[in-house]
Design a protein around this motif. Structure first.
Motif, mmCIF file in Angstrom:
data_model
loop_
_atom_site.group_PDB
_atom_site.id
_atom_site.type_symbol
_atom_site.label_atom_id
_atom_site.label_comp_id
_atom_site.label_asym_id
_atom_site.label_seq_id
_atom_site.Cartn_x
_atom_site.Cartn_y
_atom_site.Cartn_z
ATOM 1 N N LEU A 208 -48.156 5.437 -119.027
ATOM 2 C CA LEU A 208 -46.765 5.409 -118.568
ATOM 3 C C LEU A 208 -46.362 6.757 -117.976
ATOM 4 O O LEU A 208 -45.699 6.823 -116.933
ATOM 5 N N ILE A 209 -46.766 7.847 -118.642
ATOM 6 C CA ILE A 209 -46.460 9.185 -118.123
ATOM 7 C C ILE A 209 -47.125 9.397 -116.772
ATOM 8 O O ILE A 209 -46.541 9.976 -115.850
ATOM 9 N N LEU A 210 -48.369 8.921 -116.644
ATOM 10 C CA LEU A 210 -49.086 9.069 -115.376
ATOM 11 C C LEU A 210 -48.356 8.351 -114.243
ATOM 12 O O LEU A 210 -48.162 8.902 -113.147
ATOM 13 N N ARG A 211 -47.929 7.110 -114.489
ATOM 14 C CA ARG A 211 -47.225 6.363 -113.434
ATOM 15 C C ARG A 211 -45.890 7.030 -113.085
ATOM 16 O O ARG A 211 -45.515 7.102 -111.898
ATOM 17 N N GLU A 212 -45.173 7.531 -114.091
ATOM 18 C CA GLU A 212 -43.904 8.194 -113.816
ATOM 19 C C GLU A 212 -44.116 9.493 -113.033
ATOM 20 O O GLU A 212 -43.322 9.834 -112.155
ATOM 21 N N ASN A 213 -45.189 10.214 -113.343
ATOM 22 C CA ASN A 213 -45.484 11.436 -112.598
ATOM 23 C C ASN A 213 -45.791 11.127 -111.128
ATOM 24 O O ASN A 213 -45.382 11.866 -110.220
ATOM 25 N N ILE A 214 -46.539 10.057 -110.889
ATOM 26 C CA ILE A 214 -46.856 9.682 -109.505
ATOM 27 C C ILE A 214 -45.578 9.315 -108.757
ATOM 28 O O ILE A 214 -45.367 9.731 -107.610
ATOM 29 N N LYS A 215 -44.708 8.533 -109.385
ATOM 30 C CA LYS A 215 -43.453 8.162 -108.727
ATOM 31 C C LYS A 215 -42.582 9.394 -108.480
ATOM 32 O O LYS A 215 -41.909 9.488 -107.443
ATOM 33 N N LEU A 216 -42.596 10.343 -109.417
ATOM 34 C CA LEU A 216 -41.823 11.564 -109.227
ATOM 35 C C LEU A 216 -42.356 12.368 -108.047
ATOM 36 O O LEU A 216 -41.584 12.918 -107.251
ATOM 37 N N ARG A 217 -43.679 12.432 -107.919
ATOM 38 C CA ARG A 217 -44.273 13.128 -106.771
ATOM 39 C C ARG A 217 -43.869 12.456 -105.452
ATOM 40 O O ARG A 217 -43.553 13.130 -104.456
ATOM 41 N N LEU A 218 -43.877 11.149 -105.438
ATOM 42 C CA LEU A 218 -43.514 10.428 -104.218
ATOM 43 C C LEU A 218 -42.026 10.585 -103.901
ATOM 44 O O LEU A 218 -41.640 10.653 -102.724
ATOM 45 N N LEU A 219 -41.193 10.657 -104.929
ATOM 46 C CA LEU A 219 -39.766 10.908 -104.692
ATOM 47 C C LEU A 219 -39.551 12.305 -104.114
ATOM 48 O O LEU A 219 -38.715 12.509 -103.230
ATOM 49 N N ASN A 220 -40.315 13.275 -104.609
ATOM 50 C CA ASN A 220 -40.240 14.616 -104.029
ATOM 51 C C ASN A 220 -40.690 14.599 -102.568
ATOM 52 O O ASN A 220 -40.131 15.317 -101.726
ATOM 53 N N ALA A 221 -41.692 13.787 -102.276
ATOM 54 C CA ALA A 221 -42.147 13.670 -100.877
ATOM 55 C C ALA A 221 -41.050 13.065 -100.003
ATOM 56 O O ALA A 221 -40.887 13.461 -98.841
ATOM 57 N N ARG A 222 -40.287 12.120 -100.532
ATOM 58 C CA ARG A 222 -39.174 11.533 -99.763
ATOM 59 C C ARG A 222 -38.114 12.582 -99.463
ATOM 60 O O ARG A 222 -37.606 12.662 -98.336
ATOM 61 N N LEU A 223 -37.764 13.392 -100.462
ATOM 62 C CA LEU A 223 -36.780 14.446 -100.221
ATOM 63 C C LEU A 223 -37.299 15.462 -99.206
ATOM 64 O O LEU A 223 -36.535 15.936 -98.345
ATOM 65 N N ALA A 224 -38.590 15.796 -99.311
ATOM 66 C CA ALA A 224 -39.166 16.725 -98.329
ATOM 67 C C ALA A 224 -39.182 16.114 -96.934
ATOM 68 O O ALA A 224 -39.022 16.820 -95.933
ATOM 69 N N LEU A 225 -39.375 14.794 -96.854
ATOM 70 C CA LEU A 225 -39.344 14.130 -95.553
ATOM 71 C C LEU A 225 -37.959 14.226 -94.924
ATOM 72 O O LEU A 225 -37.826 14.501 -93.726
ATOM 73 N N LEU A 226 -36.913 14.012 -95.727
ATOM 74 C CA LEU A 226 -35.557 14.069 -95.196
ATOM 75 C C LEU A 226 -35.164 15.489 -94.789
ATOM 76 O O LEU A 226 -34.384 15.672 -93.852
ATOM 77 N N SER A 227 -35.706 16.487 -95.507
ATOM 78 C CA SER A 227 -35.392 17.880 -95.170
ATOM 79 C C SER A 227 -36.414 18.505 -94.225
ATOM 80 O O SER A 227 -36.360 19.706 -93.981
ATOM 81 N N ARG A 228 -37.376 17.717 -93.740
ATOM 82 C CA ARG A 228 -38.388 18.190 -92.776
ATOM 83 C C ARG A 228 -39.228 19.328 -93.351
ATOM 84 O O ARG A 228 -39.649 20.227 -92.636
ATOM 85 N N ASP A 229 -39.506 19.264 -94.664
ATOM 86 C CA ASP A 229 -40.347 20.275 -95.313
ATOM 87 C C ASP A 229 -41.804 19.791 -95.262
ATOM 88 O O ASP A 229 -42.245 19.017 -96.115
ATOM 89 N N GLN A 230 -42.536 20.244 -94.259
ATOM 90 C CA GLN A 230 -43.897 19.746 -94.029
ATOM 91 C C GLN A 230 -44.833 20.073 -95.190
ATOM 92 O O GLN A 230 -45.602 19.222 -95.646
ATOM 93 N N TRP A 231 -44.799 21.325 -95.686
ATOM 94 C CA TRP A 231 -45.750 21.734 -96.730
ATOM 95 C C TRP A 231 -45.524 20.959 -98.016
ATOM 96 O O TRP A 231 -46.469 20.450 -98.621
#
Length: 347
Positions: free
Chosen positions: A261-284
């Motif tokens: 469960l922790i592993l799946r939540e960590n993956i979703k958290l990483r993907l949510l961070n990627a969404r925020l970086a996408l909206l703010s144009r943070d490539q790295w």
């Protein structure tokens, strides 16, 4: 007749000696069976000991992985809070721009200005909207539409004094059309689909081994006669004497229910961070979060399943997309507009 003339009485012949027991073939058969049983018992004990050691080692590694995951979660939460703060500032700025646009429209409606001044005001509003679209959301298509609308308004009166501004708008439009298009809404939707499907992806440790699957099929088709059952058990024992195992790939990591469960939540958290970086144009940040999520999917999930393969392919394709596009500035159009307005005020 005399005693010397009597024939001698024959004595009974002695019994032939019995062969020793070690010449009996059944003795060697029994001895071989006992030796095979002892060897199999010893091999089973050795395997059990090795399995216990391997299980203890993997449990220790799993505990270390949980600690590292907790550290990563705390860091990710800090980054998420920072990104949310920046996003809130952008929203506040957008609200300010919208408030200014509303106030500007109200002033235009209340003031009795000439047709040319109203036209210049509409053109300025279109240029400001294009600037806002580029700065806040990076929406090139909306900026192009806003500049085209401003140019169309200026073309209605066909004033010669508007030609320098229209030429500047045409150059900015050409630069905007040459800008690479980034489908941010489409990428956001693909990330959302991957996030929703994380809970349904099968883990690698949930695979049923081949020999266990065969045993389950054999148990389902157990023979009825005792001799057939005896032959089948003997064949299974004989097959277990030789075991082929691959060493060219890593064994799946054993995870408890809480760890999965922790592993799946960590993956979703990483993907949510990627969404925020996408909206703010943070490539790295965008590529780094997708890389970590991609690595976890390859390490802990069954990559032979189509759902996992689709998720990996989507993350790989998204990571290869360049979102840090440098948008052209519209300062030339703004400067040309301010110059035209200053010339009209002097008159």
């Amino acid at each position: 007749m005399s005693e010397s003339s009597q024939l001698p009485v024959p004595l009974p012949s002695p019994c032939p000696p019995r062969p020793p027991f070690w010449r009996n073939p059944w003795f060697w058969v029994v001895l071989a069976v006992l030796g095979l049983a002892f060897w199999q018992w010893f091999e089973t004990r050795t395997r059990l000991a090795d399995t216990q050691q391997e299980l203890a080692r993997r449990l220790a590694e799993s505990e270390q992985t949980v600690k590292e995951s907790a550290t990563l979660v705390s860091k990710a939460m800090e980054q998420t809070a920072e990104l949310q703060r920046k996003y809130g500032a952008l929203e506040a700025r957008l609200g300010e721009f919208q408030g200014q646009a509303d106030a500007l429209r109200g002033l235009y409606q209340e003031a009795a200005i000439s047709r040319d001044d109203a036209l210049l005001a509409e053109a300025e509003q279109g240029i400001n909207i294009a600037v806002q679209q580029l700065q806040l959301s990076g929406n090139v298509q909306a900026a192009i539409l806003a500049l085209q609308s401003a140019d169309e308004r200026l073309a209605r009166l066909e004033r010669p004094q508007f030609l320098p501004l229209r030429r500047t708008l045409a150059r900015d439009l050409e630069r905007l059309r040459a800008t690479p298009f980034v489908d941010v809404p489409g990428m956001n939707l693909r990330l959302e689909n991957v996030i929703v499907g994380v809970d349904k992806l099968p883990l690698a440790m949930e695979l049923l081994p081949h020999d266990k699957a065969q045993a389950a099929d054999g148990a389902a088709q157990e023979p009825a006669s005792w001799w057939a059952k005896l032959l089948q058990e003997g064949w299974q024992e004989l097959k277990e004497l030789v075991r082929i195992q691959r060493f060219d790939r890593q064994e799946p990591v054993l995870l408890s229910v809480d760890q999965s469960l922790i592993l799946r939540e960590n993956i979703k958290l990483r993907l949510l961070n990627a969404r925020l970086a996408l909206l703010s144009r943070d490539q790295w940040t965008f590529r780094n979060e997708l890389k970590v999520a991609h690595g976890w999917l390859e390490q802990y999930f069954n990559t032979e399943e189509k759902s996992v393969q689709a998720a990996l392919a989507a993350l790989k394709q998204l990571s290869a997309t360049d979102i840090a596009v440098e948008f052209p500035s519209l300062n030339d159009s703004l400067s040309a507009l301010q110059t035209l307005k200053a010339g009209r005020e002097k008159r």
